[in-house]
Motif scaffolding. Structure first.
Motif, PDB file in Angstrom:
ATOM      1  N   GLY A  46      -9.882   8.565   3.709  1.00 46.64           N
ATOM      2  CA  GLY A  46      -9.591   7.738   4.875  1.00 46.64           C
ATOM      3  C   GLY A  46      -8.301   8.171   5.536  1.00 46.64           C
ATOM      4  N   PHE A  47      -7.958   7.460   6.582  1.00 42.88           N
ATOM      5  CA  PHE A  47      -6.707   7.791   7.276  1.00 42.88           C
ATOM      6  C   PHE A  47      -6.203   6.611   8.086  1.00 42.88           C
ATOM      7  N   GLY A  48      -4.965   6.699   8.479  1.00 46.04           N
ATOM      8  CA  GLY A  48      -4.371   5.726   9.400  1.00 46.04           C
ATOM      9  C   GLY A  48      -3.715   6.476  10.554  1.00 46.04           C
ATOM     10  N   LEU A  49      -4.072   6.086  11.762  1.00 48.86           N
ATOM     11  CA  LEU A  49      -3.493   6.683  12.968  1.00 48.86           C
ATOM     12  C   LEU A  49      -2.521   5.681  13.583  1.00 48.86           C
ATOM     13  N   GLY A  50      -1.312   6.117  13.827  1.00 43.55           N
ATOM     14  CA  GLY A  50      -0.339   5.275  14.528  1.00 43.55           C
ATOM     15  C   GLY A  50      -0.632   5.348  16.016  1.00 43.55           C
ATOM     16  N   VAL A  51      -1.265   4.299  16.550  1.00 39.16           N
ATOM     17  CA  VAL A  51      -1.768   4.368  17.922  1.00 39.16           C
ATOM     18  C   VAL A  51      -0.617   4.466  18.934  1.00 39.16           C
ATOM     19  N   ASP A  52       0.466   3.744  18.661  1.00 43.19           N
ATOM     20  CA  ASP A  52       1.598   3.779  19.598  1.00 43.19           C
ATOM     21  C   ASP A  52       2.223   5.176  19.639  1.00 43.19           C
ATOM     22  N   ARG A  53       2.250   5.819  18.470  1.00 40.73           N
ATOM     23  CA  ARG A  53       2.778   7.194  18.440  1.00 40.73           C
ATOM     24  C   ARG A  53       1.869   8.155  19.185  1.00 40.73           C
ATOM     25  N   LEU A  54       0.566   7.938  19.035  1.00 40.73           N
ATOM     26  CA  LEU A  54      -0.381   8.794  19.763  1.00 40.73           C
ATOM     27  C   LEU A  54      -0.182   8.631  21.275  1.00 40.73           C
ATOM     28  N   PHE A  90       0.688   6.306  -4.841  1.00 41.20           N
ATOM     29  CA  PHE A  90      -0.099   6.552  -6.060  1.00 41.20           C
ATOM     30  C   PHE A  90      -1.581   6.785  -5.836  1.00 41.20           C
ATOM     31  N   TYR A  91      -2.130   6.302  -4.730  1.00 37.55           N
ATOM     32  CA  TYR A  91      -3.592   6.303  -4.567  1.00 37.55           C
ATOM     33  C   TYR A  91      -4.178   7.664  -4.207  1.00 37.55           C
ATOM     34  N   HIS A  92      -3.315   8.626  -3.818  1.00 38.30           N
ATOM     35  CA  HIS A  92      -3.819   9.941  -3.402  1.00 38.30           C
ATOM     36  C   HIS A  92      -4.401  10.711  -4.590  1.00 38.30           C
ATOM     37  N   PHE A  99       2.696  -3.761   9.643  1.00 34.32           N
ATOM     38  CA  PHE A  99       4.101  -4.178   9.686  1.00 34.32           C
ATOM     39  C   PHE A  99       4.917  -3.372   8.687  1.00 34.32           C
ATOM     40  N   ARG A 100       6.059  -2.880   9.110  1.00 34.75           N
ATOM     41  CA  ARG A 100       6.930  -2.131   8.203  1.00 34.75           C
ATOM     42  C   ARG A 100       8.368  -2.585   8.423  1.00 34.75           C
ATOM     43  N   ALA A 101       8.987  -3.048   7.353  1.00 30.80           N
ATOM     44  CA  ALA A 101      10.390  -3.470   7.455  1.00 30.80           C
ATOM     45  C   ALA A 101      11.280  -2.241   7.305  1.00 30.80           C
ATOM     46  N   ILE A 105       1.474  11.641  13.370  1.00 29.78           N
ATOM     47  CA  ILE A 105       0.743  10.539  14.005  1.00 29.78           C
ATOM     48  C   ILE A 105      -0.349   9.985  13.092  1.00 29.78           C
ATOM     49  N   ILE A 106      -0.738  10.783  12.071  1.00 34.59           N
ATOM     50  CA  ILE A 106      -1.770  10.321  11.136  1.00 34.59           C
ATOM     51  C   ILE A 106      -1.322  10.610   9.715  1.00 34.59           C
ATOM     52  N   GLY A 107      -1.631   9.672   8.819  1.00 30.72           N
ATOM     53  CA  GLY A 107      -1.496   9.948   7.386  1.00 30.72           C
ATOM     54  C   GLY A 107      -2.814   9.592   6.734  1.00 30.72           C
ATOM     55  N   VAL A 151       0.851  -1.191   0.000  1.00 29.45           N
ATOM     56  CA  VAL A 151       0.000   0.000   0.000  1.00 29.45           C
ATOM     57  C   VAL A 151       0.883   1.237   0.000  1.00 29.45           C
ATOM     58  N   GLU A 152       1.906   1.202   0.845  1.00 29.83           N
ATOM     59  CA  GLU A 152       2.757   2.390   1.038  1.00 29.83           C
ATOM     60  C   GLU A 152       4.100   2.250   0.319  1.00 29.83           C
ATOM     61  N   GLY A 153       4.130   1.575  -0.843  1.00 28.94           N
ATOM     62  CA  GLY A 153       5.403   1.377  -1.537  1.00 28.94           C
ATOM     63  C   GLY A 153       6.055   0.097  -1.060  1.00 28.94           C
ATOM     64  N   ARG A 186      10.598   6.784  16.950  1.00 31.71           N
ATOM     65  CA  ARG A 186       9.164   6.635  16.681  1.00 31.71           C
ATOM     66  C   ARG A 186       8.841   5.542  15.668  1.00 31.71           C
ATOM     67  N   HIS A 187       9.781   4.651  15.413  1.00 34.61           N
ATOM     68  CA  HIS A 187       9.521   3.552  14.479  1.00 34.61           C
ATOM     69  C   HIS A 187       9.501   2.195  15.160  1.00 34.61           C
ATOM     70  N   LEU A 188       8.456   1.452  14.860  1.00 35.00           N
ATOM     71  CA  LEU A 188       8.375   0.048  15.253  1.00 35.00           C
ATOM     72  C   LEU A 188       8.259  -0.755  13.957  1.00 35.00           C
ATOM     73  N   THR A 189       8.630  -2.025  13.988  1.00 31.25           N
ATOM     74  CA  THR A 189       8.414  -2.854  12.803  1.00 31.25           C
ATOM     75  C   THR A 189       6.989  -3.406  12.803  1.00 31.25           C
TER      76      THR A 189
HETATM   77  O1  NSS Z   1       2.122   5.200   6.089  1.00 27.12           O
HETATM   78  S1  NSS Z   1       1.112   6.011   6.722  1.00 27.12           S
HETATM   79  O2  NSS Z   1       1.416   7.399   6.851  1.00 27.12           O
HETATM   80  N1  NSS Z   1      -0.283   5.907   5.951  1.00 27.12           N
HETATM   81  C1  NSS Z   1      -0.863   4.731   5.670  1.00 27.12           C
HETATM   82  O3  NSS Z   1      -0.417   3.621   5.969  1.00 27.12           O
HETATM   83  C2  NSS Z   1      -2.225   4.834   5.005  1.00 27.12           C
HETATM   84  N2  NSS Z   1      -2.385   3.696   4.106  1.00 27.12           N
HETATM   85  C3  NSS Z   1      -3.272   4.814   6.119  1.00 27.12           C
HETATM   86  C4  NSS Z   1      -4.659   4.985   5.593  1.00 27.12           C
HETATM   87  O4  NSS Z   1      -4.930   5.996   4.979  1.00 27.12           O
HETATM   88  N3  NSS Z   1      -5.541   4.053   5.847  1.00 27.12           N
HETATM   89  O5  NSS Z   1       0.907   5.414   8.163  1.00 27.12           O
HETATM   90  C5  NSS Z   1      -0.110   5.945   8.982  1.00 27.12           C
HETATM   91  C6  NSS Z   1       0.402   6.192  10.370  1.00 27.12           C
HETATM   92  C7  NSS Z   1       1.565   7.158  10.445  1.00 27.12           C
HETATM   93  O6  NSS Z   1       1.113   8.488  10.458  1.00 27.12           O
HETATM   94  C8  NSS Z   1       2.213   6.775  11.750  1.00 27.12           C
HETATM   95  O7  NSS Z   1       1.544   7.380  12.827  1.00 27.12           O
HETATM   96  C9  NSS Z   1       1.974   5.289  11.803  1.00 27.12           C
HETATM   97  O8  NSS Z   1       0.928   4.988  10.924  1.00 27.12           O
HETATM   98  N4  NSS Z   1       3.178   4.564  11.412  1.00 27.12           N
HETATM   99  C10 NSS Z   1       4.040   4.003  12.282  1.00 27.12           C
HETATM  100  N5  NSS Z   1       4.039   3.932  13.622  1.00 27.12           N
HETATM  101  C11 NSS Z   1       5.061   3.288  14.216  1.00 27.12           C
HETATM  102  N6  NSS Z   1       6.071   2.696  13.551  1.00 27.12           N
HETATM  103  C12 NSS Z   1       6.116   2.738  12.196  1.00 27.12           C
HETATM  104  N7  NSS Z   1       7.100   2.133  11.546  1.00 27.12           N
HETATM  105  C13 NSS Z   1       5.056   3.415  11.512  1.00 27.12           C
HETATM  106  N8  NSS Z   1       4.783   3.636  10.203  1.00 27.12           N
HETATM  107  C14 NSS Z   1       3.646   4.339  10.172  1.00 27.12           C
END
Ligand code: NSS
Length: 430
Positions: free
Chosen positions: A397-405, A328-330, A206-208, A354-356, A163-165, A215-218
């Motif tokens: 839509g959006f994705g929130l990184g809960v651990d970062r929040l 590409f999806y934006h 999951f992100r390798a 914290i959100i993308g 999704v993200e490359g 602020r990065h977790l796998t």
């Molecule tokens: O790559 S993002 O910015 N966006 C997406 O994955 C979209 N596909 C989400 C969506 O629109 N449904 O990741 C979203 C958030 C990002 O802002 C961080 O807060 C968190 O996910 N994120 C991470 N948190 C911790 N560790 C890592 N490696 C990490 N990568 C992204």
């Protein structure tokens, strides 16, 4: 009655007999008296055990066992200003349930040691406070979505595409074929809005990523939402409401824990809607003005975001990123197709993104041409492409990184403190 320590730390219990269960947090002997500080999930309380009250056998056993031994006890509550939480138990009965000797964690252990012993360190008062805040953040996320007409749903963890490359995919063997661990539920959520219109999911992503930042977790927890008929601004509105809702929930329900962690709650109380919206272009200008080495077209790394957001007191939405640095999806902005209708939410106090999220391309030809530009094969994404063929609608839509929040809300210096068992490039145990 099954009482917890928190319940009995009250004038209402003075003189009352209580039964408590927990673990020895500290212990000290003075002649014929042993002072035990007992902890349970809720708090700590000093317990005074006198030989004459519990008998020589039990007294001897209690003297021998170490911290973290589990026990139950009975006794009367009295006020004692010198005790760590203001009350103490005058113990009449102790029963040691699970003795503990030489508990490996003592003061001043290194961070690595504490991570190796995370299975024991989770008992610390610090982790206990963080884990409670974390639980409240998850509660509040679910409450928010359910209160706002989103259906909870689930997406697979085994997937076949990025999704993200592609750079950060974990490959897993899958019965002689290749599969990957999901980076984001987004594309599945996009399919589901054609049935449910507004959906969300909370799951690991999951992100390798080799980046060893604070602020990065796998493996991180991702709260993702998608809504039909939504444009970028509609989604940002829901997000700011969600963030304020979560913060209020933690501030209301987790006062004691925030105080224990010495979090400056006034900064959290200060977070109100609407959040500022700033175009990427303006953010770059601002960054340059404070001496960050960055130019238009650059992506923001952890260091740049830290330098920028240390100057922020409230979260800021950054919109209209150049399309070259976003997946590409934006949806390209019809008024200026070199930028996309997206947003990142940057948390203040140096915490950063914290959100993308953003609006998705919903026209077939636009999607196909963006995929071609990025060198992607539409066959690999046939089901994603299909959505643009059969009754497509604008959506976002959006994705929130809960651990970062959680890291931001609890005021933590590293994301590894925000999750019970952090997974980083170097750590897969315990
Ligand atoms: O790559 S993002 O910015 N966006 C997406 O994955 C979209 N596909 C989400 C969506 O629109 N449904 O990741 C979203 C958030 C990002 O802002 C961080 O807060 C968190 O996910 N994120 C991470 N948190 C911790 N560790 C890592 N490696 C990490 N990568 C992204």
């Amino acid at each position: 009655m099954d009482l917890k320590i928190e319940d009995v730390l009250s004038d209402d219990f003075i003189g009352k007999e209580v039964h408590l269960r927990g673990w020895i947090y500290r212990k000290r002997r003075m002649g014929k008296i042993i002072f035990v500080v007992l902890r349970d999930s809720t708090d700590i309380i000093q317990c005074v055990v006198e030989k004459k009250n519990v008998g020589p056998e039990v007294f001897k056993m209690l003297d021998k066992v170490g911290v973290e031994s589990s026990l139950e006890l009975r006794g009367k509550i009295r006020k004692e200003s010198r005790a760590p939480t203001g009350y103490e138990v005058d113990v009449s009965m102790v029963n040691i349930i699970g003795p503990s000797y030489n508990f490996p964690i003592s003061k001043d252990k290194s961070d690595e040691f504490l991570l190796d012993n995370r299975h024991l360190w989770v008992r610390s008062r610090e982790m206990n406070a963080i884990l409670k805040i974390r639980a409240t953040v998850f509660d509040a996320i679910h409450e928010f979505f359910k209160n706002n007409g989103y259906y909870e749903t689930q997406a697979p963890m085994f997937v076949t595409g990025a999704v993200e490359g592609g750079a950060t995919l974990f490959e897993v063997p899958y019965f002689g074929r290749k599969a990957y661990l999901t980076q984001s539920a987004q594309f599945y959520l996009e399919t589901l809005i054609f049935s449910l219109e507004k959906v969300y999911t909370v799951a690991p992503s999951f992100r390798a990523e080799k980046s060893r930042t604070r602020r990065h977790l796998t493996e991180f927890w991702h709260a993702e939402a998608e809504a039909a008929w939504y444009h970028n601004k509609d989604m940002m509105r829901d997000e700011e409401e969600m963030i304020v809702y979560i913060i209020n929930a933690v501030v209301d329900r987790r006062k004691k824990e925030l105080e224990f962690l010495k979090r400056d709650v006034s900064l959290l109380k200060n977070v109100d809607k609407p959040f500022e919206r700033m175009k990427y272009e303006k953010l770059i200008e601002f960054a340059q003005s404070i001496g960050v080495d960055i130019k238009y077209g650059d992506d923001l790394g952890a260091d740049e975001e830290f330098a920028i957001t240390k100057n922020f007191e409230k979260p800021v939405f950054v919109t209209h990123y150049p399309r070259d640095i976003k997946p590409f999806y934006h949806r390209p902005d019809p008024e200026n197709p070199s930028v996309v209708l997206c947003h990142d939410l940057l948390a203040p106090e140096g915490y950063g993104e914290i959100i993308g999220g953003g609006e998705r391309i919903y026209k077939l030809e636009v999607l196909l041409s963006r995929m071609e530009e990025e060198g992607l094969n539409p066959d690999d994404y046939y089901w994603y492409v299909d959505l643009r063929k059969y009754g497509s609608v604008p959506h976002a839509g959006f994705g929130l990184g809960v651990d970062r929040l959680i890291m931001w809300i609890a005021g933590l210096s590293h994301i590894k403190y925000a999750i019970p068992y952090p997974r980083t490039t170097r750590r897969t145990k315990p």
